[in-house]
Enzyme design. Sequence first.
Site, PDB file in Angstrom:
ATOM      1  N   ARG A 171      -1.662  -7.354  -5.460  1.00  0.00           N
ATOM      2  CA  ARG A 171      -1.015  -7.682  -6.689  1.00  0.00           C
ATOM      3  C   ARG A 171      -0.089  -8.894  -6.780  1.00  0.00           C
ATOM      4  O   ARG A 171      -0.035  -9.608  -7.530  1.00  0.00           O
ATOM      5  CB  ARG A 171      -0.268  -6.662  -7.319  1.00  0.00           C
ATOM      6  CG  ARG A 171      -1.145  -5.509  -7.617  1.00  0.00           C
ATOM      7  CD  ARG A 171      -0.421  -4.140  -8.179  1.00  0.00           C
ATOM      8  NE  ARG A 171       0.087  -3.464  -7.311  1.00  0.00           N
ATOM      9  CZ  ARG A 171      -0.484  -2.529  -6.449  1.00  0.00           C
ATOM     10  NH1 ARG A 171      -1.624  -2.360  -6.531  1.00  0.00           N
ATOM     11  NH2 ARG A 171       0.499  -1.920  -5.347  1.00  0.00           N
ATOM     12  N   LYS A 198      10.425   2.611   6.608  1.00  0.00           N
ATOM     13  CA  LYS A 198      10.878   4.008   6.660  1.00  0.00           C
ATOM     14  C   LYS A 198      10.117   4.472   5.248  1.00  0.00           C
ATOM     15  O   LYS A 198      10.443   3.776   4.310  1.00  0.00           O
ATOM     16  CB  LYS A 198      12.201   4.410   6.856  1.00  0.00           C
ATOM     17  CG  LYS A 198      13.168   3.499   6.011  1.00  0.00           C
ATOM     18  CD  LYS A 198      13.496   4.505   4.960  1.00  0.00           C
ATOM     19  CE  LYS A 198      14.301   3.643   3.667  1.00  0.00           C
ATOM     20  NZ  LYS A 198      14.384   4.475   2.569  1.00  0.00           N
ATOM     21  N   ILE A 251      11.605  -4.699  -0.836  1.00  0.00           N
ATOM     22  CA  ILE A 251      11.945  -4.649   0.342  1.00  0.00           C
ATOM     23  C   ILE A 251      11.716  -5.845   1.406  1.00  0.00           C
ATOM     24  O   ILE A 251      12.292  -6.357   2.223  1.00  0.00           O
ATOM     25  CB  ILE A 251      11.880  -3.243   1.024  1.00  0.00           C
ATOM     26  CG1 ILE A 251      12.745  -3.118   2.351  1.00  0.00           C
ATOM     27  CG2 ILE A 251      10.557  -2.977   1.365  1.00  0.00           C
ATOM     28  CD1 ILE A 251      14.300  -2.962   1.886  1.00  0.00           C
ATOM     29  N   ASP A 255      14.088   9.345  -0.119  1.00  0.00           N
ATOM     30  CA  ASP A 255      13.708   7.909   0.228  1.00  0.00           C
ATOM     31  C   ASP A 255      15.062   7.485   0.633  1.00  0.00           C
ATOM     32  O   ASP A 255      15.321   7.002   1.689  1.00  0.00           O
ATOM     33  CB  ASP A 255      13.130   7.225  -0.851  1.00  0.00           C
ATOM     34  CG  ASP A 255      12.883   5.812  -0.352  1.00  0.00           C
ATOM     35  OD1 ASP A 255      11.703   5.636   0.279  1.00  0.00           O
ATOM     36  OD2 ASP A 255      13.639   5.057  -0.844  1.00  0.00           O
ATOM     37  N   SER A 280      -1.025  -8.464  -0.072  1.00  0.00           N
ATOM     38  CA  SER A 280      -0.914  -7.755  -1.132  1.00  0.00           C
ATOM     39  C   SER A 280      -2.017  -7.781  -2.242  1.00  0.00           C
ATOM     40  O   SER A 280      -2.552  -8.880  -2.419  1.00  0.00           O
ATOM     41  CB  SER A 280       0.615  -8.262  -1.735  1.00  0.00           C
ATOM     42  OG  SER A 280       0.797  -7.573  -2.926  1.00  0.00           O
TER      43      SER A 280
END
Length: 308
Positions: A38, A91, A14, A169, A36
Site C-alpha cells: 500500500r 516485536k 514504526i 503490544d 509494501s
Amino acid sequence: MDPIRIAIVGMGKIARDQHVPAILGNNAFSLAATVSPRDSGLEDVPHHRALDALLDEGPAVDAVALCTPPQVRYDLAALALRRGVHVFLEKPPGATLSEVAALKSLAEKTGATLFASWHSRFAAGVAPARAWLAERRIDAVSIVWREDVRVWHPGQDWIWEPGGLGVFDPGINALSIVTHILPRPFFLKEATLVLPENRAAPIAADIQFRDTAGAPIHMDLDWRQTGPQSWDIVVETDAGTLKLANGGAVLSLPSGTEHSEDVEYPGLYSRFATLIRGGRSDVDIDPLRLVADAFLRGRRETTDAFYD
C-alpha cells in the site's frame, strides 16, 4: 567489509520513525529496498509491492527487517530464510509461540540469522539496571504501563484482532525489560483481561506474577490513559528502590538518577549486524510466552465498546 544490504518490509509508522533512521545511521547497513502493498516507499530507494517480487527481481538483499503486523509475519520470514536471507523480526516476533519456534528451526537449517528484536531492552537505563540488580534480593516489583492507544496506534485495526495482542503490544515491551533485568525467572499466577465488547483483544489487564524465590510482581496495563503517559518499572530490593521510567530511558537508583537519550533502534541494528557477521541468531521468546500465559490463564471481563 561491504555493508549488509537490507530491505524494510512493511512501511508503517514504526518503519519510518525508527527503522529508516537507524539503518541510515549505521555504516554496517545499506538500505537496498522497501516492500509494501500500500505504501509507495522512499524516494530514490527501489520499491516492490511484495517480498517475493523483490527476491525474484532484485535488487539483491542480504537481510530484511519485517515491520508488518505479526499475523502475517511468519510466511514472509520463512520465505526470506529459505532464500538464505537474514531476518530481523519487529516485536512481537510472531502471532504464536509455535510460529517463532518453527522459524528458529528453519534459520538453524538454512544458516541464516534470525533476530527476534526487543527494542525496549536497548533503552539506556536497562543494562545498568540489570547489572545493579544482579546481586540484590528482590522483594517486590511493580509495572505500570498506561498509554493512549489513540495516540500510538490510530486506526490500526489489526492490533485489536487475534494475534494483534491489544494492550499487550506495548505491555510486552515492559515484559522484555523485566525478563532481562531480574536475576530470577518468574511466572504468571493470575490475570484479568478487560476486552471492549466490540474487540477481540484486551484494552487493559491486571496481572500477578511471582518469581522463583516468591517475590510478587504486579503489572498494570491500560490503553485508556490520557494526558501524561506511564511506562514505569519499580523494583524494591534489600539495597533500596530501583526505578526505570519513560520506558527504560531514565534510571533512578538510591545513589541518584540518570537521564539518557533514545538509543533503542540504533542498538538493535548494531546487535543485528553483530549477529550476522558472527553467523548467529538471537530468538528469545520469554516475553511472548508470558503474554501467551496471560491469554491462557487470564479471566476475561467485558467493558464498553471502543472506537478510534
